[in-house]
Motif scaffolding. Structure first.
Motif, PDB file in Angstrom:
ATOM      1  N   ARG A   1       5.361  -4.536  -7.465  1.00 25.38           N
ATOM      2  CA  ARG A   1       5.614  -3.265  -8.134  1.00 25.38           C
ATOM      3  C   ARG A   1       6.721  -3.497  -9.146  1.00 25.38           C
ATOM      4  O   ARG A   1       7.715  -4.165  -8.862  1.00 25.38           O
ATOM      5  N   ARG A   2       6.548  -2.971 -10.355  1.00 24.80           N
ATOM      6  CA  ARG A   2       7.595  -3.101 -11.366  1.00 24.80           C
ATOM      7  C   ARG A   2       7.470  -1.972 -12.369  1.00 24.80           C
ATOM      8  O   ARG A   2       6.423  -1.320 -12.470  1.00 24.80           O
ATOM      9  N   VAL A   3       8.574  -1.765 -13.094  1.00 20.79           N
ATOM     10  CA  VAL A   3       8.548  -0.810 -14.197  1.00 20.79           C
ATOM     11  C   VAL A   3       7.996  -1.517 -15.406  1.00 20.79           C
ATOM     12  O   VAL A   3       8.407  -2.638 -15.736  1.00 20.79           O
ATOM     13  N   GLY A   4       7.063  -0.896 -16.068  1.00 21.07           N
ATOM     14  CA  GLY A   4       6.450  -1.527 -17.230  1.00 21.07           C
ATOM     15  C   GLY A   4       6.516  -0.628 -18.447  1.00 21.07           C
ATOM     16  O   GLY A   4       6.731   0.575 -18.354  1.00 21.07           O
TER      17      GLY A   4
ATOM     18  N   VAL B   1     -14.555   1.999   3.572  1.00 19.73           N
ATOM     19  CA  VAL B   1     -13.251   2.143   4.237  1.00 19.73           C
ATOM     20  C   VAL B   1     -12.421   0.911   3.854  1.00 19.73           C
ATOM     21  O   VAL B   1     -12.902  -0.226   3.944  1.00 19.73           O
ATOM     22  N   HIS B   2     -11.153   1.140   3.475  1.00 25.64           N
ATOM     23  CA  HIS B   2     -10.353   0.085   2.857  1.00 25.64           C
ATOM     24  C   HIS B   2      -9.010  -0.088   3.556  1.00 25.64           C
ATOM     25  O   HIS B   2      -8.434   0.873   4.064  1.00 25.64           O
ATOM     26  N   LEU B   3      -8.499  -1.343   3.501  1.00 28.17           N
ATOM     27  CA  LEU B   3      -7.082  -1.641   3.668  1.00 28.17           C
ATOM     28  C   LEU B   3      -6.572  -2.090   2.307  1.00 28.17           C
ATOM     29  O   LEU B   3      -7.222  -2.903   1.626  1.00 28.17           O
ATOM     30  N   VAL B   4      -5.421  -1.577   1.908  1.00 33.37           N
ATOM     31  CA  VAL B   4      -4.887  -1.870   0.572  1.00 33.37           C
ATOM     32  C   VAL B   4      -3.563  -2.595   0.709  1.00 33.37           C
ATOM     33  O   VAL B   4      -2.655  -2.127   1.409  1.00 33.37           O
ATOM     34  N   GLY B   5      -3.448  -3.755   0.043  1.00 35.89           N
ATOM     35  CA  GLY B   5      -2.202  -4.507   0.021  1.00 35.89           C
ATOM     36  C   GLY B   5      -1.388  -4.180  -1.218  1.00 35.89           C
ATOM     37  O   GLY B   5      -1.888  -4.234  -2.350  1.00 35.89           O
TER      38      GLY B   5
ATOM     39  N   ILE C   1       0.577  -3.501   3.954  1.00 35.41           N
ATOM     40  CA  ILE C   1      -0.879  -3.353   4.033  1.00 35.41           C
ATOM     41  C   ILE C   1      -1.140  -1.965   4.595  1.00 35.41           C
ATOM     42  O   ILE C   1      -0.820  -1.682   5.760  1.00 35.41           O
ATOM     43  N   VAL C   2      -1.653  -1.070   3.788  1.00 38.44           N
ATOM     44  CA  VAL C   2      -1.773   0.336   4.176  1.00 38.44           C
ATOM     45  C   VAL C   2      -3.242   0.703   4.381  1.00 38.44           C
ATOM     46  O   VAL C   2      -4.152   0.086   3.822  1.00 38.44           O
ATOM     47  N   GLY C   3      -3.477   1.743   5.151  1.00 38.51           N
ATOM     48  CA  GLY C   3      -4.829   2.212   5.428  1.00 38.51           C
ATOM     49  C   GLY C   3      -5.034   2.404   6.915  1.00 38.51           C
ATOM     50  O   GLY C   3      -4.077   2.346   7.697  1.00 38.51           O
ATOM     51  N   PRO C   4      -6.246   2.549   7.304  1.00 40.71           N
ATOM     52  CA  PRO C   4      -7.458   2.580   6.473  1.00 40.71           C
ATOM     53  C   PRO C   4      -7.540   3.810   5.557  1.00 40.71           C
ATOM     54  O   PRO C   4      -7.019   4.882   5.869  1.00 40.71           O
TER      55      PRO C   4
ATOM     56  N   VAL D   1      -0.451   4.351  -1.339  1.00 49.49           N
ATOM     57  CA  VAL D   1       0.479   3.284  -1.724  1.00 49.49           C
ATOM     58  C   VAL D   1       1.724   3.795  -2.420  1.00 49.49           C
ATOM     59  O   VAL D   1       2.656   3.017  -2.661  1.00 49.49           O
ATOM     60  N   ALA D   2       1.778   5.081  -2.786  1.00 51.60           N
ATOM     61  CA  ALA D   2       2.868   5.599  -3.620  1.00 51.60           C
ATOM     62  C   ALA D   2       4.242   5.281  -3.042  1.00 51.60           C
ATOM     63  O   ALA D   2       5.157   4.870  -3.764  1.00 51.60           O
ATOM     64  N   GLN D   3       4.420   5.435  -1.734  1.00 48.15           N
ATOM     65  CA  GLN D   3       5.728   5.222  -1.106  1.00 48.15           C
ATOM     66  C   GLN D   3       5.797   3.928  -0.301  1.00 48.15           C
ATOM     67  O   GLN D   3       6.817   3.658   0.336  1.00 48.15           O
ATOM     68  N   ALA D   4       4.742   3.141  -0.347  1.00 53.93           N
ATOM     69  CA  ALA D   4       4.704   1.917   0.471  1.00 53.93           C
ATOM     70  C   ALA D   4       5.573   0.836  -0.148  1.00 53.93           C
ATOM     71  O   ALA D   4       5.592   0.671  -1.372  1.00 53.93           O
TER      72      ALA D   4
END
Length: 449
Positions: free
Chosen positions: A407-410, A399-403, A389-392, A381-384
């Motif tokens: 993303r924000r600066v906190g 085995v995963h799909l990741v949404g 929706i990235v993966g698998p 996910v670093a550059q997504a």
């Protein structure tokens, strides 16, 4: 008015100690060319002395008129006593002209405010409301309104002077709020922009400062007069007058109502002269006069911190559970199933789809620091982009799909949305109030004797 009056009460009560806003230090910081001195974290508030009438050298007659309403020498002496008591300065012959100018300016503003309030018949401030405000001031110091006024009278400040200043303050507060509250509202876009700016600033150095600003145009002698006045205030504060009290009485900045509290200031958002001063000042130090366009600043460095921005990311997942010992065929089959489903998924529907199909598990992983995400997810996910929706992705659990759902600066120091909105509204209202009083001054017939 409440802060100022509370300060005066504390000053008059023997043996009371008041903490400055700088944190306690074991050793005083070394002085620099920028620093005028170090304010002690705790200072004993001094009892103001009763000034003799001769020290003021002000005649009893009319000293100014504001639209044919007079200000007398008595009024001016009373206001000077108020300023001296509230700021806790120990006036010298060099200080008195500046205090007199400040007192006269505030009296002129109060006359204009009272005249404007009188234009609205429904805007009446009753004696009961004045009494309640005075009782509230006294309650902050665990005394009664009557005792409070009696203590002020011991340094020559008459009860009538206090009551009328409170009456004008209440009426003006109501008038400004009623007239400008709707105009001071801020839009969602303004809040969003302010939050983005705060996020961008989170990685930069930040300074918690107190400020006093003396506007050259409002000072006799122009810029040189402002510099001289700043030097006198610095001397008083180094000798023990509390920064907050001095700021409230003498500063022309909007932060004066908060005792000069300018909050956290981000590196690169101020003029070069102020930035240089903030870089050079140590915590607890008070600056020498800083000349900027239009006036002079005094900066009190309350604290400093390095930026600490963190990338926060919101994740959701759909997975096919598989043990770490599953054979390659099972892993491939799970991956193919998720890949076929992937084009239909979004952050909004992926959890619903997971519950509607046998053998799938959906989870909202919430928001967290990207660096704390498990390595397999972090790499995926670093550059997504947001919404991807990235993966698998294979992990020991399956085995995963990741949404990537946000993303924000906190940062721990970032304000909440409500805090940002409230700050913007206060700023807007303060700007409208300053413009209001400037317009009243421009339209008034003011004569100083």
């Amino acid at each position: 008015m409440r802060f100022a009056t509370a300060a005066a009460m504390t000053a008059l009560m023997a043996g009371t100690a008041t903490a400055q806003t700088a944190p306690t230090r074991q050793d005083p910081p070394a002085q620099s060319a920028t620093a005028a001195g170090t304010l002690q974290p705790t200072q004993v508030r001094r009892e103001p002395r009763m000034l003799e009438r001769a020290e003021f050298q002000i005649a009893d007659g009319v000293v100014a008129t504001v639209n044919d309403q007079i200000i007398t020498g008595f009024d001016l002496r009373q206001r000077m006593l108020m300023i001296i008591a509230m700021s806790e300065v120990e006036p010298t012959p060099e200080d008195l002209p500046q205090i007199e100018r400040q007192a006269l300016d505030s009296l002129i503003d109060d006359r204009l405010k009272a005249q404007e309030i009188a234009r609205y018949p429904d805007l009446k401030v009753t004696d009961q409301e004045v009494n309640q405000e005075i009782e509230a001031m006294a309650a902050e110091l665990r005394t009664t309104g009557e005792a409070y006024l009696n203590i002020l009278s011991q340094v020559g400040i008459q009860a009538h002077t206090v009551r009328e200043q409170v009456r004008v303050s209440i009426g003006w507060r109501r008038l400004v709020g009623g007239r400008f509250a709707s105009r001071a509202r801020v839009s969602k876009a303004q809040v969003d922009q302010a939050i983005r700016q705060a996020e961008e600033a989170a990685s930069k150095r930040q300074y918690l400062i107190g400020e006093i600003y003396i506007e050259a145009a409002q000072t006799q002698g122009g810029m040189q007069g402002a510099v001289n006045g700043a030097q006198q205030l610095i001397r008083q504060m180094i000798q023990g007058a509390p920064f907050q009290a001095v700021a409230q009485q003498f500063s022309d900045a909007p932060s004066a109502v908060r005792g000069g509290d300018a909050g956290w200031v981000v590196e690169g958002t101020v003029s070069p002269a102020l930035q240089q001063a903030m870089d050079n000042l140590e915590v607890g130090q008070l600056s020498n006069p800083i000349v900027v366009e239009g006036g002079v600043y005094i900066i009190y460095m309350r604290d400093k911190r390095q930026g600490s921005a963190t990338q926060l990311i919101s994740l959701r997942q759909i997975m096919v559970e598989l043990p770490e010992t599953a054979d390659a065929a099972a892993v491939t089959a799970a991956g193919q199933r998720l890949t076929a489903l992937q084009p239909e998924l979004t952050c909004d529907n992926m959890l619903t789809r997971a519950t509607s199909e046998t053998g799938l598990l959906g989870t909202d992983l919430g928001e967290g620091d990207l660096q704390s995400v498990i390595p397999q997810f972090q790499e995926a996910v670093a550059q997504a982009p947001d919404g991807a929706i990235v993966g698998p992705v294979r992990t020991p659990l399956g085995v995963h799909l990741v949404g990537v759902c946000g993303r924000r600066v906190g940062s721990a120091a970032l304000p909440s949305r409500d805090e940002v909105e409230s700050r913007l509204q206060r700023s807007q209202l303060a700007m409208l109030e300053r413009r209001y009083i400037r317009d009243l001054r421009a339209d008034a017939l003011i004569e100083q004797k």
